[in-house]
Design a protein around this motif. Structure first.
Motif, PDB file in Angstrom:
ATOM      1  N   MET A   1       0.843  -1.201   0.000  1.00  0.00           N
ATOM      2  CA  MET A   1       0.000   0.000   0.000  1.00  0.00           C
ATOM      3  C   MET A   1       0.877   1.249   0.000  1.00  0.00           C
ATOM      4  O   MET A   1       1.816   1.362   0.785  1.00  0.00           O
ATOM      5  CB  MET A   1      -0.884  -0.009   1.256  1.00  0.00           C
ATOM      6  CG  MET A   1      -1.805   1.192   1.331  1.00  0.00           C
ATOM      7  SD  MET A   1      -2.572   1.311   2.953  1.00  0.00           S
ATOM      8  CE  MET A   1      -3.266   2.944   2.861  1.00  0.00           C
TER       9      MET A   1
ATOM     10  N   PHE B   1       1.591   5.256   0.579  1.00  0.00           N
ATOM     11  CA  PHE B   1       1.077   6.320   1.442  1.00  0.00           C
ATOM     12  C   PHE B   1       1.333   7.687   0.827  1.00  0.00           C
ATOM     13  O   PHE B   1       2.418   7.960   0.346  1.00  0.00           O
ATOM     14  CB  PHE B   1       1.772   6.258   2.811  1.00  0.00           C
ATOM     15  CG  PHE B   1       1.535   4.971   3.543  1.00  0.00           C
ATOM     16  CD1 PHE B   1       2.475   3.948   3.516  1.00  0.00           C
ATOM     17  CD2 PHE B   1       0.360   4.766   4.253  1.00  0.00           C
ATOM     18  CE1 PHE B   1       2.254   2.749   4.180  1.00  0.00           C
ATOM     19  CE2 PHE B   1       0.135   3.571   4.919  1.00  0.00           C
ATOM     20  CZ  PHE B   1       1.078   2.564   4.876  1.00  0.00           C
TER      21      PHE B   1
ATOM     22  N   ASP C   1      -2.247  10.720   3.657  1.00  0.00           N
ATOM     23  CA  ASP C   1      -2.302   9.711   4.719  1.00  0.00           C
ATOM     24  C   ASP C   1      -1.525  10.109   5.964  1.00  0.00           C
ATOM     25  O   ASP C   1      -1.737   9.545   7.045  1.00  0.00           O
ATOM     26  CB  ASP C   1      -1.748   8.371   4.194  1.00  0.00           C
ATOM     27  CG  ASP C   1      -2.555   7.848   3.038  1.00  0.00           C
ATOM     28  OD1 ASP C   1      -1.997   7.663   1.935  1.00  0.00           O
ATOM     29  OD2 ASP C   1      -3.782   7.641   3.226  1.00  0.00           O
TER      30      ASP C   1
END
Lengths: 157, 140
Positions: B1, B3, B51
């Motif tokens: 993932m 960020f 994020d």
């Protein structure tokens, strides 16, 4: 009375220079380095600390060679690839860290306010280092001198 | 993932250093936004998904504490973790920002490991994936 001792100043400057700029300094007396100072040119960065009824103005004078090397070390670049704005920015940040370190030691209660560092556009000749009314602290490094001048400017009633 | 990060500092050099530290640490980063002060940072947050915010405290126009307050008081943004990266490590200020909801605090001068460790903790990443990432002189 707001007092930043020579020892604290040296301790903080050494800590910042060694950890972030990979530069080592030794304090020297003005008389030891007077001739060397006169031949050098310096980048000047000023910062004010205000509080407890006083204002302290610190002026940091970096030998231009030292300034360039510090910047190169900090940014991981070659000395020759640096531009003036990068050098000024890095010097301001160094002074910011030193001032922050000083108040962290001398004022844990948070009564002193840090100013924002200001870097002079033009270099200063060593012949005209001004510190008639202040306390002058001189440090030597492999790349040139660092001179720190502290002046008490105003007292608030 | 990956960020998305927002780095807020009036020093371009510090922004560069922080970006470098994050890259060397091996964190998967998406978009990395930069702002010179809280005002610019808040505008970026209004229009872009972020994020994590890393912010200095002392900046012109809008300081880091005001930025932190605005983020935490904004329903759309309050979930975003904000880490303060600053020269000031006085207890009073640290307490203040933590009570305002900061996710962490890093004092300058810092070692890159501190940023790496804090980001791992906040982002919930056990290992940033770069086993060979060892910070050496000149890496940051």
């Amino acid at each position: 009375m707001l007092e930043m001792t020579k020892q604290n100043l040296r301790k903080v400057i050494s800590n910042v220079l060694e950890n972030m700029f990979f530069t080592f300094i030794e304090p020297v007396s003005i008389s030891e380095c007077a001739e060397g100072l006169k031949r050098a040119y310096f980048n000047r960065v000023g910062i004010s600390l205000t509080g407890l009824g006083q204002r302290l103005d610190y002026d940091f004078y970096f030998d231009t060679s030292l300034a360039g090397q510090m910047t190169a070390n900090f940014l991981g670049m070659e000395h020759g690839d640096l531009d003036k704005n990068q050098v000024m920015d890095v010097l301001k940040e160094m002074v910011n860290m030193v001032a922050g370190g000083l108040v962290n030691i001398c004022d844990p209660e948070g009564r002193i306010v840090l100013g924002i560092p200001v870097c002079a556009e033009k270099t200063v000749s060593g012949q005209s280092l001004p510190c008639d009314n202040g306390d002058l602290n001189c440090y030597d490094s492999d790349d040139g001198f660092l001179v720190v001048c502290c002046q008490k400017k105003e007292c608030f009633s | 993932m990956a960020f998305n990060l927002l780095i807020v500092d009036d020093s371009a050099s510090i922004r560069q250093i922080i970006k470098r530290v994050i890259t060397i640490s091996g964190f998967a980063t998406g978009d990395v936004y930069e702002a010179e002060n809280g005002l610019s940072a808040y505008k970026i947050l209004a229009g872009n998904p972020v994020d994590l915010v890393l912010s200095d405290v002392h900046m012109p126009h809008m300081d880091g504490i005001t930025l932190l307050e605005k983020i935490k008081n904004n329903q759309a943004l309050c979930h975003i973790p904000v880490v303060m990266v600053t020269t000031e490590a006085r207890e009073q200020l640290v307490d203040k920002v933590m009570k305002l909801g900061a996710a962490g605090y890093i004092a300058k001068p810092f070692h890159p490991e501190e940023i790496k460790r804090l980001l791992q903790e906040i982002l919930g990443v056990e290992d940033a994936g770069n086993d060979e990432a060892e910070f050496e002189e000149g890496d940051f």
